[in-house]
Design an enzyme around this catalytic site. Structure first.
Site, PDB file in Angstrom:
ATOM      1  N   ASP A 102       4.536   2.192  14.216  1.00 48.51           N
ATOM      2  CA  ASP A 102       3.903   2.923  13.115  1.00 48.51           C
ATOM      3  C   ASP A 102       2.567   3.473  13.630  1.00 48.51           C
ATOM      4  OD1 ASP A 102       6.063   1.701  11.812  1.00 48.51           O
ATOM      5  OD2 ASP A 102       4.924   1.402   9.956  1.00 48.51           O
ATOM      6  N   LYS A 166       5.037   8.439   7.075  1.00 49.31           N
ATOM      7  CA  LYS A 166       4.560   7.333   6.238  1.00 49.31           C
ATOM      8  C   LYS A 166       3.252   7.745   5.586  1.00 49.31           C
ATOM      9  CE  LYS A 166       2.874   2.556   7.012  1.00 49.31           C
ATOM     10  NZ  LYS A 166       2.821   1.452   8.011  1.00 49.31           N
ATOM     11  N   LYS A 198       8.307   6.703   4.281  1.00 50.02           N
ATOM     12  CA  LYS A 198       7.817   5.360   3.981  1.00 50.02           C
ATOM     13  C   LYS A 198       6.534   5.425   3.167  1.00 50.02           C
ATOM     14  CE  LYS A 198       6.171   1.097   6.228  1.00 50.02           C
ATOM     15  NZ  LYS A 198       6.037   0.367   7.517  1.00 50.02           N
TER      16      LYS A 198
END
Length: 257
Positions: A102, A166, A198
């Site tokens: 991430d 995300k 996300k």
């Protein structure tokens, strides 16, 4: 999606959850507990999301064949590290056993008009995330604020090789919002690519989760949200999911992420 029962929604949210501990005081005992919590009587979470320094421990705890993926964060949370440092951080995390990276984009540079900094960062990290490692790119939408900037960041990340986009680190004042989700989900649709989404930070109840899943269903269709295309980044959501699945009803959480 509107006819989905709370229990069905909770079960779906469980399967899409990146169970997260990115607290500043996280320690080895907390990671052990997180790995245990990721396996429930109703099924397991999609992943755990942890600091890079705990990846090796989590891999040893979960084993090599666990269906629970290990996600970790790089260039986190500031988005301000040099590209070479972030690439090195990513390489080490993968060597330690991370399945998913991430990555925070250099969002402050983007706010200042430097699109090239975003491209450079995402392309460089993408290059060391060989399949099946997933690259999830954090835009920090609460800091970008502007709709056009969020849309542009989404397209930059997707074009540079993101597997997921995300919303947030969970470390700023404004994290996941439905407005940002709408922009990002539409950017994915506009790109024509298979890219996941996300929302992270502030998703604390099954009711919260349902709002994002219903939005995704409206834009992409009712069967789009599966673990390869949709995740929730949360620490407190699991408690509410289990309350619903246990028949105790939906409660509230004081989780900060």
């Amino acid at each position: 999606m509107n006819e989905t029962t709370p229990r069905q929604m909770a079960a779906k949210a469980l399967s899409l959850l990146d169970l997260t501990d990115l607290t500043d005081n996280c320690d080895a005992a907390a990671i052990e507990l997180l790995c245990q919590q990721a396996v429930t009587p109703f099924g397991h979470t999609a992943a755990i999301c942890i600091w890079p320094r705990f990846v090796k421990q989590a891999r040893a705890l979960l084993g090599s064949s666990s269906p629970i993926r290990i996600a970790t964060v790089v260039n986190f949370p500031s988005g301000g590290l040099p590209v070479d440092d972030v690439v090195a951080e990513t390489r080490q995390a993968i060597a330690d056993g991370a399945d998913e990276i991430d990555l925070v984009i250099p969002y402050k540079a983007l706010i200042a008009g430097d699109e090239a900094a975003v491209r450079e960062m995402v392309v460089a990290v993408r290059a060391v995330c060989a399949p099946p490692v997933l690259l999830k790119v954090i835009l920090e939408t609460g800091e970008l604020k502007d709709r056009d900037l969020i849309r542009n960041a989404s397209h930059l990340a997707i074009a540079s090789g993101a597997d997921f986009i995300k919303t947030s680190t969970g470390k700023v004042a404004v994290n996941a919002t439905l407005e940002a989700a709408d922009i990002m989900l539409n950017a994915i649709r506009e790109s024509g690519r298979k890219v996941g989404f996300k929302p992270a930070g502030g998703v604390r109840t099954v009711g919260d989760a349902a709002l994002y899943l219903n939005l995704a269903a409206t834009i992409h269709g009712p069967d789009w949200a599966i673990p390869s295309t949709f995740r929730f980044g949360a620490s407190g959501l699991l408690g509410d999911i289990l309350a619903v699945l246990d028949g105790r009803g939906s409660g509230s959480s004081n989780a900060t992420y």
